[in-house]
Design a protein around this motif. Structure first.
Motif, PDB file in Angstrom:
ATOM      1  N   ILE A  64      70.506  33.289  65.755  1.00  0.00           N
ATOM      2  CA  ILE A  64      69.913  33.792  66.999  1.00  0.00           C
ATOM      3  C   ILE A  64      68.637  34.574  66.710  1.00  0.00           C
ATOM      4  O   ILE A  64      67.602  34.382  67.374  1.00  0.00           O
ATOM      5  CB  ILE A  64      70.931  34.672  67.755  1.00  0.00           C
ATOM      6  N   PHE A  65      68.684  35.431  65.711  1.00  0.00           N
ATOM      7  CA  PHE A  65      67.520  36.267  65.408  1.00  0.00           C
ATOM      8  C   PHE A  65      66.375  35.465  64.790  1.00  0.00           C
ATOM      9  O   PHE A  65      65.205  35.778  65.028  1.00  0.00           O
ATOM     10  CB  PHE A  65      67.934  37.438  64.514  1.00  0.00           C
ATOM     11  N   LEU A  66      66.676  34.452  64.007  1.00  0.00           N
ATOM     12  CA  LEU A  66      65.614  33.609  63.446  1.00  0.00           C
ATOM     13  C   LEU A  66      64.861  32.874  64.551  1.00  0.00           C
ATOM     14  O   LEU A  66      63.626  32.751  64.511  1.00  0.00           O
ATOM     15  CB  LEU A  66      66.208  32.605  62.449  1.00  0.00           C
ATOM     16  N   ILE A  67      65.593  32.382  65.545  1.00  0.00           N
ATOM     17  CA  ILE A  67      64.956  31.700  66.672  1.00  0.00           C
ATOM     18  C   ILE A  67      64.112  32.682  67.487  1.00  0.00           C
ATOM     19  O   ILE A  67      62.980  32.394  67.878  1.00  0.00           O
ATOM     20  CB  ILE A  67      66.018  31.016  67.560  1.00  0.00           C
ATOM     21  N   LEU A  68      64.658  33.882  67.717  1.00  0.00           N
ATOM     22  CA  LEU A  68      63.912  34.908  68.448  1.00  0.00           C
ATOM     23  C   LEU A  68      62.636  35.312  67.713  1.00  0.00           C
ATOM     24  O   LEU A  68      61.597  35.555  68.332  1.00  0.00           O
ATOM     25  CB  LEU A  68      64.798  36.143  68.656  1.00  0.00           C
ATOM     26  N   SER A  69      62.709  35.376  66.380  1.00  0.00           N
ATOM     27  CA  SER A  69      61.527  35.773  65.609  1.00  0.00           C
ATOM     28  C   SER A  69      60.411  34.738  65.739  1.00  0.00           C
ATOM     29  O   SER A  69      59.227  35.102  65.812  1.00  0.00           O
ATOM     30  CB  SER A  69      61.895  35.987  64.138  1.00  0.00           C
ATOM     31  N   ALA A  70      60.764  33.462  65.780  1.00  0.00           N
ATOM     32  CA  ALA A  70      59.756  32.413  65.972  1.00  0.00           C
ATOM     33  C   ALA A  70      59.111  32.518  67.353  1.00  0.00           C
ATOM     34  O   ALA A  70      57.888  32.370  67.501  1.00  0.00           O
ATOM     35  CB  ALA A  70      60.393  31.039  65.783  1.00  0.00           C
ATOM     36  N   PRO A 103      61.026  34.721  56.811  1.00  0.00           N
ATOM     37  CA  PRO A 103      60.235  34.922  58.042  1.00  0.00           C
ATOM     38  C   PRO A 103      60.003  36.392  58.381  1.00  0.00           C
ATOM     39  O   PRO A 103      58.945  36.760  58.892  1.00  0.00           O
ATOM     40  CB  PRO A 103      61.089  34.230  59.120  1.00  0.00           C
ATOM     41  N   LEU A 104      60.971  37.245  58.089  1.00  0.00           N
ATOM     42  CA  LEU A 104      60.820  38.670  58.405  1.00  0.00           C
ATOM     43  C   LEU A 104      59.630  39.263  57.665  1.00  0.00           C
ATOM     44  O   LEU A 104      58.803  39.962  58.261  1.00  0.00           O
ATOM     45  CB  LEU A 104      62.108  39.428  58.036  1.00  0.00           C
ATOM     46  N   TRP A 105      59.542  38.995  56.386  1.00  0.00           N
ATOM     47  CA  TRP A 105      58.470  39.620  55.621  1.00  0.00           C
ATOM     48  C   TRP A 105      57.111  39.013  55.938  1.00  0.00           C
ATOM     49  O   TRP A 105      56.082  39.671  55.791  1.00  0.00           O
ATOM     50  CB  TRP A 105      58.773  39.555  54.123  1.00  0.00           C
ATOM     51  N   TYR A 106      57.092  37.784  56.426  1.00  0.00           N
ATOM     52  CA  TYR A 106      55.841  37.185  56.889  1.00  0.00           C
ATOM     53  C   TYR A 106      55.343  37.928  58.131  1.00  0.00           C
ATOM     54  O   TYR A 106      54.148  38.235  58.251  1.00  0.00           O
ATOM     55  CB  TYR A 106      56.050  35.706  57.210  1.00  0.00           C
ATOM     56  N   VAL A 107      56.274  38.224  59.045  1.00  0.00           N
ATOM     57  CA  VAL A 107      55.903  38.939  60.261  1.00  0.00           C
ATOM     58  C   VAL A 107      55.304  40.302  59.918  1.00  0.00           C
ATOM     59  O   VAL A 107      54.247  40.683  60.416  1.00  0.00           O
ATOM     60  CB  VAL A 107      57.133  39.107  61.192  1.00  0.00           C
ATOM     61  N   ILE A 119      62.502  46.877  64.590  1.00  0.00           N
ATOM     62  CA  ILE A 119      63.443  46.405  63.576  1.00  0.00           C
ATOM     63  C   ILE A 119      64.690  47.283  63.562  1.00  0.00           C
ATOM     64  O   ILE A 119      65.818  46.792  63.410  1.00  0.00           O
ATOM     65  CB  ILE A 119      62.777  46.376  62.188  1.00  0.00           C
ATOM     66  N   SER A 120      64.491  48.581  63.738  1.00  0.00           N
ATOM     67  CA  SER A 120      65.628  49.500  63.772  1.00  0.00           C
ATOM     68  C   SER A 120      66.524  49.211  64.976  1.00  0.00           C
ATOM     69  O   SER A 120      67.748  49.127  64.853  1.00  0.00           O
ATOM     70  CB  SER A 120      65.128  50.948  63.816  1.00  0.00           C
ATOM     71  N   VAL A 121      65.900  49.034  66.140  1.00  0.00           N
ATOM     72  CA  VAL A 121      66.663  48.702  67.354  1.00  0.00           C
ATOM     73  C   VAL A 121      67.337  47.339  67.193  1.00  0.00           C
ATOM     74  O   VAL A 121      68.521  47.163  67.506  1.00  0.00           O
ATOM     75  CB  VAL A 121      65.739  48.700  68.588  1.00  0.00           C
ATOM     76  N   GLY A 122      66.569  46.367  66.678  1.00  0.00           N
ATOM     77  CA  GLY A 122      67.132  45.038  66.455  1.00  0.00           C
ATOM     78  C   GLY A 122      68.272  45.054  65.457  1.00  0.00           C
ATOM     79  O   GLY A 122      69.249  44.310  65.590  1.00  0.00           O
ATOM     80  N   GLY A 123      68.162  45.942  64.447  1.00  0.00           N
ATOM     81  CA  GLY A 123      69.222  46.057  63.453  1.00  0.00           C
ATOM     82  C   GLY A 123      70.532  46.531  64.055  1.00  0.00           C
ATOM     83  O   GLY A 123      71.614  46.081  63.659  1.00  0.00           O
ATOM     84  N   ILE A 124      70.432  47.432  65.037  1.00  0.00           N
ATOM     85  CA  ILE A 124      71.640  47.897  65.726  1.00  0.00           C
ATOM     86  C   ILE A 124      72.279  46.745  66.494  1.00  0.00           C
ATOM     87  O   ILE A 124      73.496  46.515  66.411  1.00  0.00           O
ATOM     88  CB  ILE A 124      71.299  49.054  66.687  1.00  0.00           C
ATOM     89  N   PHE A 125      71.461  46.005  67.243  1.00  0.00           N
ATOM     90  CA  PHE A 125      71.995  44.878  68.010  1.00  0.00           C
ATOM     91  C   PHE A 125      72.544  43.784  67.104  1.00  0.00           C
ATOM     92  O   PHE A 125      73.568  43.163  67.407  1.00  0.00           O
ATOM     93  CB  PHE A 125      70.922  44.314  68.944  1.00  0.00           C
ATOM     94  N   ALA A 161      63.084  41.215  67.034  1.00  0.00           N
ATOM     95  CA  ALA A 161      63.471  39.839  66.711  1.00  0.00           C
ATOM     96  C   ALA A 161      63.736  39.627  65.225  1.00  0.00           C
ATOM     97  O   ALA A 161      64.497  38.719  64.854  1.00  0.00           O
ATOM     98  CB  ALA A 161      62.388  38.870  67.190  1.00  0.00           C
ATOM     99  N   VAL A 162      63.135  40.447  64.366  1.00  0.00           N
ATOM    100  CA  VAL A 162      63.402  40.319  62.926  1.00  0.00           C
ATOM    101  C   VAL A 162      64.274  41.470  62.430  1.00  0.00           C
ATOM    102  O   VAL A 162      64.253  41.833  61.251  1.00  0.00           O
ATOM    103  CB  VAL A 162      62.086  40.236  62.096  1.00  0.00           C
ATOM    104  N   GLY A 163      65.087  42.003  63.333  1.00  0.00           N
ATOM    105  CA  GLY A 163      65.954  43.118  62.979  1.00  0.00           C
ATOM    106  C   GLY A 163      67.206  42.722  62.219  1.00  0.00           C
ATOM    107  O   GLY A 163      68.189  43.457  62.221  1.00  0.00           O
ATOM    108  N   TYR A 164      67.154  41.567  61.563  1.00  0.00           N
ATOM    109  CA  TYR A 164      68.327  41.081  60.827  1.00  0.00           C
ATOM    110  C   TYR A 164      68.292  41.468  59.347  1.00  0.00           C
ATOM    111  O   TYR A 164      69.082  40.966  58.551  1.00  0.00           O
ATOM    112  CB  TYR A 164      68.429  39.553  60.939  1.00  0.00           C
TER     113      TYR A 164
END
Length: 411
Positions: A291-297, A230-234, A268-274, A324-327
């Motif tokens: 949690i992050f997969l649901i947020l990305s949707a 999902p991240l790379w689709y976004v 993504i950088s901010v999300g990666g920290i969280f 949301a895709v900061g995972y």
């Protein structure tokens, strides 16, 4: 261990994390340069405006195919010859390729060089994450990968800013950054876990096919890939094709893909920290990913429902989607922690590149949907499919927080 030895080991670890972070910075800069300059560069070399979308997807697909092949190549080299050799070899290849990209004047040459650059780019992140996870303590390695993510992803912001001075300059600067990083890496050291098995002739190292000799192992490997799609689709579709999505949404201003990439990668950088902090606080990589997969949707739905969107609203939505895709690094860390030392570099390098390469299939699926539905409906359907697959795949993986990584896979 004496105080002096402990202090030296700590300095080595800090230096290693810093170099891995800067490596990811350059990796992201070079990987996204084409997405940022796609329209301007193609028009400049003579592509007709009506063909910019199709030619752009064609070149991106070849770049991603290079990532697929490079992922296998560098992953195997990392397990057979060492993680450090991958860091040197890959960055040299993609630095030269980026210099060459600044000189192209036709689509065919552009495509070939982006393919070569893709091969080079494939080795950077996986080798860096493998080194960090194998060097830091099992309780704190999540912080190391979090730092790599936080610093590295700002490479997208740098690419956008440099690209404003010209698309050729953007490629030249990318090549130059790679050479500077190459010099910095002279002081890095090899993973202790790899050294322990380096001379072990009875251990099968870097055998890519070992991932397919056992159904349980293969299922685990496939699940590691699918949770990141999902991240790379976004990034690769929703943001990269934002000019086209803007028209479908009736945008009040023309949406700029470069701005979208800039703000999504800051997100993504901010999300990666969280994500890193959340995984450490909950002591669960899986809960964080869920949690992050649901947020990305949810974030994709917000974007696809933004009728009459303005440029200002667009960049904020891109920032939200990015958060949301900061995972990204958490997902690679999960993959690295699932497998033994003798195959870890192969997994950590191929998994993110197979996810990046999955953009070929995603583009094909999205294009197929466009035959029957409009841009917005197709966007919803593809995101829903990828999210459901990712959540199911996540449920099939074991928790790896604080897992001891000093073991090998048996053939």
């Amino acid at each position: 261990m004496t105080d002096a030895a402990a202090a030296k080991a700590k300095r080595n670890i800090i230096f290693l994390v810093l170099v891995a972070s800067l490596g990811y910075f350059v990796d992201i800069y070079d990987l996204l340069t084409f997405s940022i300059v796609r329209k301007a560069s193609l028009l400049d070399i003579g592509v007709k405006p009506a063909d910019v979308l199709s030619q752009g997807i064609h070149i991106i697909n070849w770049q991603m195919f290079g990532l697929l092949l490079g992922g296998i190549l560098w992953g195997v080299i990392g397990d057979k010859l060492g993680r450090i050799k991958v860091l040197f070899g890959s960055i040299l290849l993609y630095s030269i390729a980026n210099f060459a990209n600044g000189l192209v004047h036709d689509v065919s040459t552009y495509t070939i060089i982006r393919f070569i650059a893709g091969i080079g780019l494939a080795g950077e992140l996986g080798a860096g994450i493998t080194l960090v996870t194998e060097t830091m303590s099992k309780e704190k390695r999540g912080y190391g990968t979090m730092i790599v993510s936080a610093i590295g992803l700002f490479g997208a912001a740098a690419a956008v800013m440099v690209a404003k001075y010209g698309w050729r300059d953007a490629y030249f600067v990318g090549g130059g950054l790679g050479i500077v990083l190459l010099l910095l890496r002279i002081g890095t050291f090899e993973s202790g876990m790899f050294k322990n098995i380096e001379q072990a002739t009875h251990v099968s190292k870097g055998n890519f096919f070992i991932l397919f000799t056992n159904w349980k192992r293969f299922g685990k490997y496939l699940a590691c890939i699918l949770i990141g799609a999902p991240l790379w689709y976004v990034v690769g579709v929703l943001v990269t094709l934002s000019p086209e999505f803007g028209k479908a949404l009736g945008a009040k201003d023309a949406l700029n893909a470069g701005d979208g990439i800039l703000y999504s990668y800051i997100g993504i950088s901010v999300g990666g920290i969280f994500a890193g902090l959340l995984s450490q606080a909950t002591k669960s990589r899986k809960l964080t990913m869920c949690i992050f997969l649901i947020l990305s949707a949810i974030s994709a739905a917000v974007y696809l429902n933004a009728k009459g969107i303005t440029s200002q609203q667009f960049v904020w939505i891109c920032f939200f989607m990015g958060c949301a895709v900061g995972y990204w690094t958490i997902f690679i860390t999960i993959a690295a922690e699932q497998f033994g030392t003798n195959i870890r570099s192969t997994v950590a390098t191929t998994v993110p590149n197979f996810v990046r390469g999955s953009l070929i299939i995603i583009n094909w699926g999205f294009t197929a949907l466009l035959v029957h539905y409009d841009m917005i409906t197709s966007g919803y359907i593809m995101m829903a499919i990828l999210t459901v697959i990712a959540l199911f795949s996540l449920s099939q993986l074991k928790e790896t927080f604080s897992k001891d990584l000093d073991y090998v896979e048996i053939s």
